[in-house]
Design a protein around this motif. Structure first.
Motif, PDB file in Angstrom:
ATOM      1  N   LEU A 102      -1.564 -15.290   8.873  1.00 22.41           N
ATOM      2  CA  LEU A 102      -0.186 -15.154   8.261  1.00 22.41           C
ATOM      3  C   LEU A 102       0.389 -13.715   8.646  1.00 22.41           C
ATOM      4  N   PRO A 103       1.920 -13.726   8.599  1.00 25.12           N
ATOM      5  CA  PRO A 103       2.290 -12.589   8.671  1.00 25.12           C
ATOM      6  C   PRO A 103       2.254 -11.701   7.208  1.00 25.12           C
ATOM      7  N   GLN A 104       2.056 -10.342   7.349  1.00 19.99           N
ATOM      8  CA  GLN A 104       1.792  -9.701   6.329  1.00 19.99           C
ATOM      9  C   GLN A 104       3.036  -8.675   6.147  1.00 19.99           C
ATOM     10  N   MET A 105       3.671  -8.989   4.852  1.00 19.41           N
ATOM     11  CA  MET A 105       4.707  -7.978   4.412  1.00 19.41           C
ATOM     12  C   MET A 105       4.144  -6.899   3.430  1.00 19.41           C
ATOM     13  N   ILE A 106       3.987  -5.833   3.780  1.00 16.68           N
ATOM     14  CA  ILE A 106       3.297  -4.929   3.215  1.00 16.68           C
ATOM     15  C   ILE A 106       4.119  -3.928   2.162  1.00 16.68           C
ATOM     16  N   MET A 107       3.592  -3.880   0.859  1.00 14.04           N
ATOM     17  CA  MET A 107       4.296  -2.840  -0.143  1.00 14.04           C
ATOM     18  C   MET A 107       4.212  -1.325   0.252  1.00 14.04           C
ATOM     19  N   LEU A 108       5.545  -0.817   0.241  1.00 10.49           N
ATOM     20  CA  LEU A 108       5.751   0.595   0.424  1.00 10.49           C
ATOM     21  C   LEU A 108       6.135   1.023  -1.045  1.00 10.49           C
ATOM     22  N   ARG A 109       5.263   1.746  -1.749  1.00 12.15           N
ATOM     23  CA  ARG A 109       5.417   2.006  -3.214  1.00 12.15           C
ATOM     24  C   ARG A 109       4.257   2.932  -3.723  1.00 12.15           C
ATOM     25  N   ARG A 110       4.528   4.224  -4.159  1.00 10.02           N
ATOM     26  CA  ARG A 110       3.400   4.938  -4.275  1.00 10.02           C
ATOM     27  C   ARG A 110       3.093   4.955  -6.109  1.00 10.02           C
ATOM     28  N   ASP A 111       3.874   4.591  -6.855  1.00  9.91           N
ATOM     29  CA  ASP A 111       3.906   4.436  -8.226  1.00  9.91           C
ATOM     30  C   ASP A 111       4.672   3.430  -8.747  1.00  9.91           C
ATOM     31  N   ALA A 112       4.496   3.532 -10.043  1.00  8.95           N
ATOM     32  CA  ALA A 112       5.193   2.171 -10.788  1.00  8.95           C
ATOM     33  C   ALA A 112       6.396   2.223 -11.062  1.00  8.95           C
ATOM     34  N   GLY A 113       7.224   3.153 -10.841  1.00 10.59           N
ATOM     35  CA  GLY A 113       8.603   3.265 -10.960  1.00 10.59           C
ATOM     36  C   GLY A 113       9.366   2.759  -9.771  1.00 10.59           C
ATOM     37  N   PHE A 114      10.693   2.919  -9.955  1.00 14.61           N
ATOM     38  CA  PHE A 114      11.547   2.504  -8.716  1.00 14.61           C
ATOM     39  C   PHE A 114      12.320   3.698  -8.218  1.00 14.61           C
ATOM     40  N   SER A 115      11.886   4.965  -8.549  1.00 15.82           N
ATOM     41  CA  SER A 115      12.445   6.080  -8.045  1.00 15.82           C
ATOM     42  C   SER A 115      11.608   6.542  -7.083  1.00 15.82           C
ATOM     43  N   VAL A 116      11.916   7.719  -5.840  1.00 17.65           N
ATOM     44  CA  VAL A 116      10.980   7.811  -4.954  1.00 17.65           C
ATOM     45  C   VAL A 116      11.262   9.536  -4.900  1.00 17.65           C
ATOM     46  N   SER A 117      10.527  10.382  -4.663  1.00 15.97           N
ATOM     47  CA  SER A 117      10.622  11.838  -4.488  1.00 15.97           C
ATOM     48  C   SER A 117      10.726  12.101  -3.087  1.00 15.97           C
ATOM     49  N   PRO A 118      11.266  13.123  -2.571  1.00 23.75           N
ATOM     50  CA  PRO A 118      11.099  13.402  -1.276  1.00 23.75           C
ATOM     51  C   PRO A 118       9.934  13.450  -0.599  1.00 23.75           C
ATOM     52  N   GLU A 119       8.786  13.994  -1.421  1.00 26.19           N
ATOM     53  CA  GLU A 119       7.367  14.133  -1.016  1.00 26.19           C
ATOM     54  C   GLU A 119       6.732  12.702  -1.032  1.00 26.19           C
ATOM     55  N   GLU A 120       7.053  11.925  -1.870  1.00 25.18           N
ATOM     56  CA  GLU A 120       6.513  10.575  -1.861  1.00 25.18           C
ATOM     57  C   GLU A 120       7.057   9.616  -0.614  1.00 25.18           C
ATOM     58  N   LEU A 121       8.506   9.897  -0.390  1.00 26.88           N
ATOM     59  CA  LEU A 121       9.141   9.368   0.791  1.00 26.88           C
ATOM     60  C   LEU A 121       8.439   9.847   2.135  1.00 26.88           C
ATOM     61  N   ASP A 122       8.097  11.023   2.243  1.00 28.22           N
ATOM     62  CA  ASP A 122       7.447  11.443   3.469  1.00 28.22           C
ATOM     63  C   ASP A 122       6.046  10.878   3.620  1.00 28.22           C
ATOM     64  N   ARG A 123       5.415  10.656   2.564  1.00 29.24           N
ATOM     65  CA  ARG A 123       4.251  10.087   2.791  1.00 29.24           C
ATOM     66  C   ARG A 123       4.172   8.640   2.983  1.00 29.24           C
ATOM     67  N   LEU A 124       5.184   7.985   2.522  1.00 27.20           N
ATOM     68  CA  LEU A 124       5.520   6.474   2.865  1.00 27.20           C
ATOM     69  C   LEU A 124       5.843   6.424   4.244  1.00 27.20           C
ATOM     70  N   ARG A 125       6.674   7.344   4.826  1.00 28.33           N
ATOM     71  CA  ARG A 125       6.908   7.333   6.259  1.00 28.33           C
ATOM     72  C   ARG A 125       5.807   7.426   7.033  1.00 28.33           C
ATOM     73  N   ARG A 126       4.836   8.201   6.671  1.00 29.49           N
ATOM     74  CA  ARG A 126       3.654   8.264   7.367  1.00 29.49           C
ATOM     75  C   ARG A 126       2.652   7.128   7.505  1.00 29.49           C
ATOM     76  N   ASP A 127       2.740   6.349   6.247  1.00 25.32           N
ATOM     77  CA  ASP A 127       2.033   5.168   6.190  1.00 25.32           C
ATOM     78  C   ASP A 127       2.372   3.941   6.970  1.00 25.32           C
ATOM     79  N   VAL A 128       3.710   4.088   7.125  1.00 27.50           N
ATOM     80  CA  VAL A 128       4.147   3.049   8.091  1.00 27.50           C
ATOM     81  C   VAL A 128       3.566   2.836   9.071  1.00 27.50           C
ATOM     82  N   LYS A 129       3.449   4.033   9.990  1.00 26.60           N
ATOM     83  CA  LYS A 129       2.754   3.879  11.383  1.00 26.60           C
ATOM     84  C   LYS A 129       1.560   3.395  11.170  1.00 26.60           C
ATOM     85  N   GLU A 130       0.597   3.999  10.421  1.00 25.07           N
ATOM     86  CA  GLU A 130      -0.766   3.445  10.273  1.00 25.07           C
ATOM     87  C   GLU A 130      -0.643   2.003   9.817  1.00 25.07           C
ATOM     88  N   LEU A 131       0.181   1.608   8.938  1.00 26.62           N
ATOM     89  CA  LEU A 131       0.203   0.077   8.756  1.00 26.62           C
ATOM     90  C   LEU A 131       0.668  -0.710   9.652  1.00 26.62           C
TER      91      LEU A 131
END
Length: 226
Positions: free
Chosen positions: A54-83
């Motif tokens: 099955l195709p996998q849709m992967i959640m990109l979210r570092r904490d329970a809120g709906f906001s994102v800090s610049p640091e969290e956004l950088d981490r998520l962008r790094r996660d994308v490549k690995e995922l």
């Protein structure tokens, strides 16, 4: 895919295999449902890719809120490549600014990072200060596959009128109905023209229990009106 799209939340490999056995069309792979679903490990995505088609849709979210800090956004962008290398078919994300509007800048940054893969804007849209304005912003974003929405922060039962309004506005093809989705809601949603459904707790006894293939099969029949 048979009739409607049926997406099942998978927390581990066992969930993914059970969802496929039951007839799901795709997975939303997450960790920590206690926080509403966070980014899973690349190791899990790779393990699922080896054992499940099955195709996998992967959640990109570092904490329970709906906001994102610049640091969290950088981490998520790094996660994308690995995922992506691990087997992601697409991603699930979306952010709000402090004023409750869609954080278009942050969301576009991740769209660019995941391109050309499709993505789902998750239930942040239900928590926006102005839901109609949030939908106007989201539907213009590129490569958008679906919008995971219940129509209300309280769940589909409270948001059916909003989902009907979205469908009447021409957004039925974007709606991925989920978040407190129950069997009783499905006939109305199908009548609105909505054909994509997202289930998690409904296909297991509790979040401490694995996905039950028989429950997935039941939902498969339900959303296909069989």
């Amino acid at each position: 895919m048979t009739g409607s799209l049926l997406e099942v939340i998978a927390l581990d490999l066992r969930d993914a295999v059970a969802a496929e056995e039951g007839g799901a069309d795709r997975l939303e792979v997450v960790s920590d449902m206690g926080s509403g679903g966070l980014t899973p490990s690349a190791d899990l995505v790779a393990a699922i890719a080896r054992e499940c088609g099955l195709p996998q849709m992967i959640m990109l979210r570092r904490d329970a809120g709906f906001s994102v800090s610049p640091e969290e956004l950088d981490r998520l962008r790094r996660d994308v490549k690995e995922l992506t290398e691990a087997g992601a078919a697409g991603f699930v994300f979306g952010f709000l600014s402090e004023d409750g509007s869609v954080d278009v800048e942050a969301t576009q940054a991740l769209i660019h990072a995941v391109s050309p893969l499709p993505w789902t804007f998750h239930r942040a849209v239900d928590h926006a200060a102005d839901v109609r304005a949030a939908w106007r912003a989201v539907r213009l974003l590129p490569n958008l596959a679906t919008v995971l929405t219940s129509g209300s922060p309280e769940g589909v039962g409270s948001g059916l009128h909003v989902l009907r309004t979205r469908a009447e506005a021409g957004d039925a093809s974007l709606v991925l109905a989920g978040g407190g989705l129950r069997e009783a809601h499905v006939p109305a949603l199908l009548d609105y023209g909505i054909r994509a459904f997202h289930v998690g707790g409904a296909v297991r006894g509790s979040w401490q229990e694995p996905v039950d293939p028989s429950r997935v099969r039941h939902w498969r029949r339900l959303v296909d009106r069989l």
